[in-house]
Design a protein around this motif. Structure first.
Motif, PDB file in Angstrom:
ATOM      1  N   ASP A  83      41.032  35.396  28.028  1.00  0.00           N
ATOM      2  CA  ASP A  83      40.678  33.816  28.482  1.00  0.00           C
ATOM      3  C   ASP A  83      41.860  33.120  28.498  1.00  0.00           C
ATOM      4  OD1 ASP A  83      41.717  33.421  25.819  1.00  0.00           O
ATOM      5  OD2 ASP A  83      40.012  32.317  25.044  1.00  0.00           O
ATOM      6  N   GLU A  84      43.094  33.598  28.829  1.00  0.00           N
ATOM      7  CA  GLU A  84      44.326  33.167  29.561  1.00  0.00           C
ATOM      8  C   GLU A  84      43.893  32.356  30.722  1.00  0.00           C
ATOM      9  OE1 GLU A  84      47.765  35.208  29.500  1.00  0.00           O
ATOM     10  OE2 GLU A  84      47.147  36.614  28.029  1.00  0.00           O
ATOM     11  N   ALA A  85      44.601  31.203  30.857  1.00  0.00           N
ATOM     12  CA  ALA A  85      44.310  30.333  32.070  1.00  0.00           C
ATOM     13  C   ALA A  85      45.424  30.838  33.248  1.00  0.00           C
ATOM     14  CB  ALA A  85      44.222  29.082  31.787  1.00  0.00           C
ATOM     15  N   THR A  86      45.386  32.262  33.688  1.00  0.00           N
ATOM     16  CA  THR A  86      46.404  32.771  34.543  1.00  0.00           C
ATOM     17  C   THR A  86      45.558  33.114  35.552  1.00  0.00           C
ATOM     18  OG1 THR A  86      46.182  34.844  33.961  1.00  0.00           O
ATOM     19  CG2 THR A  86      48.197  33.371  32.831  1.00  0.00           C
ATOM     20  N   PRO A  87      46.041  33.194  36.908  1.00  0.00           N
ATOM     21  CA  PRO A  87      45.056  33.803  38.273  1.00  0.00           C
ATOM     22  C   PRO A  87      44.482  35.037  37.696  1.00  0.00           C
ATOM     23  CG  PRO A  87      47.057  32.486  38.961  1.00  0.00           C
ATOM     24  CD  PRO A  87      47.067  32.688  37.327  1.00  0.00           C
ATOM     25  N   GLU A  88      45.342  36.036  37.443  1.00  0.00           N
ATOM     26  CA  GLU A  88      45.020  37.375  37.050  1.00  0.00           C
ATOM     27  C   GLU A  88      43.871  37.579  36.045  1.00  0.00           C
ATOM     28  OE1 GLU A  88      48.683  37.093  39.200  1.00  0.00           O
ATOM     29  OE2 GLU A  88      48.245  36.158  37.178  1.00  0.00           O
ATOM     30  N   ALA A  89      44.029  36.557  34.886  1.00  0.00           N
ATOM     31  CA  ALA A  89      43.015  36.776  33.845  1.00  0.00           C
ATOM     32  C   ALA A  89      41.841  36.111  34.084  1.00  0.00           C
ATOM     33  CB  ALA A  89      43.793  36.045  32.569  1.00  0.00           C
ATOM     34  N   VAL A  90      41.816  35.004  34.946  1.00  0.00           N
ATOM     35  CA  VAL A  90      40.590  34.166  35.418  1.00  0.00           C
ATOM     36  C   VAL A  90      39.898  34.956  36.338  1.00  0.00           C
ATOM     37  CG1 VAL A  90      39.752  32.336  36.404  1.00  0.00           C
ATOM     38  CG2 VAL A  90      41.318  31.990  34.476  1.00  0.00           C
ATOM     39  N   TYR A  91      40.508  36.025  37.139  1.00  0.00           N
ATOM     40  CA  TYR A  91      39.831  36.839  38.073  1.00  0.00           C
ATOM     41  C   TYR A  91      39.243  38.119  37.435  1.00  0.00           C
ATOM     42  CZ  TYR A  91      39.248  39.933  42.010  1.00  0.00           C
ATOM     43  OH  TYR A  91      38.891  40.864  42.640  1.00  0.00           O
ATOM     44  N   VAL A 106      36.257  23.055  36.587  1.00  0.00           N
ATOM     45  CA  VAL A 106      37.185  23.777  36.519  1.00  0.00           C
ATOM     46  C   VAL A 106      38.469  22.939  36.163  1.00  0.00           C
ATOM     47  CG1 VAL A 106      39.128  25.596  37.585  1.00  0.00           C
ATOM     48  CG2 VAL A 106      36.642  25.761  37.923  1.00  0.00           C
ATOM     49  N   ARG A 107      38.396  21.997  36.721  1.00  0.00           N
ATOM     50  CA  ARG A 107      39.677  20.951  36.583  1.00  0.00           C
ATOM     51  C   ARG A 107      39.439  20.303  35.073  1.00  0.00           C
ATOM     52  NH1 ARG A 107      38.871  19.346  42.025  1.00  0.00           N
ATOM     53  NH2 ARG A 107      38.070  17.442  41.188  1.00  0.00           N
ATOM     54  N   GLU A 108      38.202  20.086  34.916  1.00  0.00           N
ATOM     55  CA  GLU A 108      38.025  19.360  33.715  1.00  0.00           C
ATOM     56  C   GLU A 108      38.301  20.491  32.347  1.00  0.00           C
ATOM     57  OE1 GLU A 108      33.883  18.144  34.310  1.00  0.00           O
ATOM     58  OE2 GLU A 108      34.383  16.266  34.869  1.00  0.00           O
ATOM     59  N   ARG A 109      37.866  21.699  32.744  1.00  0.00           N
ATOM     60  CA  ARG A 109      38.281  22.600  31.492  1.00  0.00           C
ATOM     61  C   ARG A 109      39.969  22.690  31.358  1.00  0.00           C
ATOM     62  NH1 ARG A 109      34.398  23.626  28.196  1.00  0.00           N
ATOM     63  NH2 ARG A 109      35.753  25.300  27.486  1.00  0.00           N
ATOM     64  N   LEU A 110      40.422  22.743  32.443  1.00  0.00           N
ATOM     65  CA  LEU A 110      41.949  22.806  32.406  1.00  0.00           C
ATOM     66  C   LEU A 110      42.456  21.665  31.531  1.00  0.00           C
ATOM     67  CD1 LEU A 110      42.903  24.295  35.974  1.00  0.00           C
ATOM     68  CD2 LEU A 110      43.195  25.272  33.826  1.00  0.00           C
ATOM     69  N   THR A 111      41.978  20.402  31.793  1.00  0.00           N
ATOM     70  CA  THR A 111      42.359  19.221  31.079  1.00  0.00           C
ATOM     71  C   THR A 111      42.048  19.237  29.619  1.00  0.00           C
ATOM     72  OG1 THR A 111      41.965  17.796  33.020  1.00  0.00           O
ATOM     73  CG2 THR A 111      42.092  16.787  31.111  1.00  0.00           C
ATOM     74  N   ARG A 112      40.781  19.903  29.458  1.00  0.00           N
ATOM     75  CA  ARG A 112      40.494  20.150  27.958  1.00  0.00           C
ATOM     76  C   ARG A 112      41.484  21.244  27.230  1.00  0.00           C
ATOM     77  NH1 ARG A 112      33.862  20.666  27.443  1.00  0.00           N
ATOM     78  NH2 ARG A 112      33.496  18.671  28.303  1.00  0.00           N
ATOM     79  N   ARG A 113      41.958  21.859  27.995  1.00  0.00           N
ATOM     80  CA  ARG A 113      42.846  22.992  27.354  1.00  0.00           C
ATOM     81  C   ARG A 113      44.579  22.342  27.224  1.00  0.00           C
ATOM     82  NH1 ARG A 113      41.062  28.790  28.436  1.00  0.00           N
ATOM     83  NH2 ARG A 113      43.437  29.320  28.389  1.00  0.00           N
ATOM     84  N   ALA A 114      44.532  21.136  27.831  1.00  0.00           N
ATOM     85  CA  ALA A 114      45.719  20.651  27.961  1.00  0.00           C
ATOM     86  C   ALA A 114      46.709  21.329  29.117  1.00  0.00           C
ATOM     87  CB  ALA A 114      46.680  20.418  26.673  1.00  0.00           C
ATOM     88  N   GLN A 115      46.026  21.574  30.248  1.00  0.00           N
ATOM     89  CA  GLN A 115      46.889  22.371  31.199  1.00  0.00           C
ATOM     90  C   GLN A 115      46.580  21.333  32.337  1.00  0.00           C
ATOM     91  OE1 GLN A 115      45.178  26.370  29.856  1.00  0.00           O
ATOM     92  NE2 GLN A 115      46.878  26.737  30.993  1.00  0.00           N
ATOM     93  N   ASP A 116      47.510  21.604  33.590  1.00  0.00           N
ATOM     94  CA  ASP A 116      47.602  20.792  34.719  1.00  0.00           C
ATOM     95  C   ASP A 116      46.167  21.376  35.422  1.00  0.00           C
ATOM     96  OD1 ASP A 116      48.080  19.156  36.759  1.00  0.00           O
ATOM     97  OD2 ASP A 116      49.949  20.222  37.095  1.00  0.00           O
ATOM     98  N   PRO A 117      45.246  20.114  35.667  1.00  0.00           N
ATOM     99  CA  PRO A 117      44.250  20.647  36.569  1.00  0.00           C
ATOM    100  C   PRO A 117      44.577  20.484  37.904  1.00  0.00           C
ATOM    101  CG  PRO A 117      44.401  17.895  35.888  1.00  0.00           C
ATOM    102  CD  PRO A 117      45.177  18.765  35.194  1.00  0.00           C
ATOM    103  N   ALA A 118      45.880  20.246  38.309  1.00  0.00           N
ATOM    104  CA  ALA A 118      46.163  20.614  39.855  1.00  0.00           C
ATOM    105  C   ALA A 118      46.155  22.077  40.097  1.00  0.00           C
ATOM    106  CB  ALA A 118      47.443  19.764  40.153  1.00  0.00           C
ATOM    107  N   GLY A 119      46.282  22.943  39.073  1.00  0.00           N
ATOM    108  CA  GLY A 119      46.314  24.316  39.243  1.00  0.00           C
ATOM    109  C   GLY A 119      44.961  25.026  39.461  1.00  0.00           C
ATOM    110  N   ALA A 120      43.761  24.016  39.454  1.00  0.00           N
ATOM    111  CA  ALA A 120      42.714  24.653  39.412  1.00  0.00           C
ATOM    112  C   ALA A 120      42.213  25.659  40.410  1.00  0.00           C
ATOM    113  CB  ALA A 120      41.551  23.708  39.517  1.00  0.00           C
ATOM    114  N   GLU A 121      42.813  25.346  41.927  1.00  0.00           N
ATOM    115  CA  GLU A 121      42.423  26.073  42.970  1.00  0.00           C
ATOM    116  C   GLU A 121      43.283  27.542  42.945  1.00  0.00           C
ATOM    117  OE1 GLU A 121      40.610  26.792  46.786  1.00  0.00           O
ATOM    118  OE2 GLU A 121      40.256  25.346  45.350  1.00  0.00           O
ATOM    119  N   GLU A 122      44.233  27.576  42.308  1.00  0.00           N
ATOM    120  CA  GLU A 122      45.147  28.836  42.070  1.00  0.00           C
ATOM    121  C   GLU A 122      44.191  29.849  41.190  1.00  0.00           C
ATOM    122  OE1 GLU A 122      48.774  28.193  40.535  1.00  0.00           O
ATOM    123  OE2 GLU A 122      49.386  26.760  42.038  1.00  0.00           O
ATOM    124  N   LEU A 123      43.245  29.244  40.487  1.00  0.00           N
ATOM    125  CA  LEU A 123      42.445  29.927  39.429  1.00  0.00           C
ATOM    126  C   LEU A 123      40.938  30.460  39.948  1.00  0.00           C
ATOM    127  CD1 LEU A 123      43.158  28.167  36.116  1.00  0.00           C
ATOM    128  CD2 LEU A 123      44.372  30.213  37.103  1.00  0.00           C
TER     129      LEU A 123
END
Length: 203
Positions: A139-147, A28-45
């Motif tokens: 496919d937005e990287a928001t908690p609600e969308a990923v859920y 999940v962290r790697e996917r966020l990095t590929r999307r140029a988003q902060d991987p530190a937010g992975a646990e929220e997703l």
């Protein structure tokens, strides 16, 4: 409710399920990095955690060869402690992935209402390939969308397996007491499911 929660289950919770827990979190962290988003937010997703059907290793660290597989692939093992599976772990999970069909049966016997969201890990990996990603929510990287996407993905995988049972080859071999080569193979098999899962959640 977010985050999308994945519970990994094996026997003792020191080898297979901890590897799956941490390798999914890494993916999940790697996917966020590929999307140029902060991987530190992975646990929220995506919340990836694990437990064992037996409690004899409760409180122990990950088995050293399993830990080597996780760290060698870029993951971390910090803070891990084995625990025995409880019914509330199952209740809180949006997806339950077991190492074997026997463990799948154990989970469903404990919580029959979890049957539609409980899969053998290898089985779920096979079924993912049959899911039409275009039919999933945003496919937005928001908690609600990923859920929402995760819940829809699990439902689609369940629909895809109706009438079919898990295959013997879906089971992960128990690497306990065996060498690094066996652990490496099992970790590879875990990644064959958790990488597509992370990719489906965060395309």
């Amino acid at each position: 409710m977010p985050p999308f929660t994945v519970l990994h289950v094996c026997m003792g919770n020191i080898c297979r399920s901890p590897m799956a827990e941490r390798l999914l979190a890494l993916a999940v962290r790697e996917r966020l990095t590929r999307r140029a988003q902060d991987p530190a937010g992975a646990e929220e997703l995506v919340h990836s955690h694990s437990a064992g059907t037996g409690g004899w290793h409760a409180g122990e660290e990950m088995n050293p060869p399993a830990a080597r597989q996780v760290t060698g692939r870029g993951g971390d093992v910090e803070g891990f402690a084995a625990r025995k599976l409880r019914s509330d772990h199952i209740d809180a999970a949006d997806l339950v992935l077991t190492a074997t069909a026997d463990q799948q049966e154990y989970v469903v016997a404990l919580r029959p209402d979890a049957a539609a969201r409980t899969f053998v890990l290898g089985e779920f990996g096979r079924l993912l390939a049959a899911v039409d990603a275009a039919g999933l929510p945003s496919d937005e990287a928001t908690p609600e969308a990923v859920y929402a996407r995760g819940v829809a993905l699990v439902a689609a995988a369940h629909d895809a397996r109706l009438g079919a049972s898990a295959l013997p080859t879906d089971d992960l071999d128990d690497p306990w007491g065996r060498g690094d080569q066996c652990f490496n193979r099992v970790a590879d098999e875990i990644e064959e499911t958790v990488h597509p899962l992370a990719g489906a959640l965060l395309p």
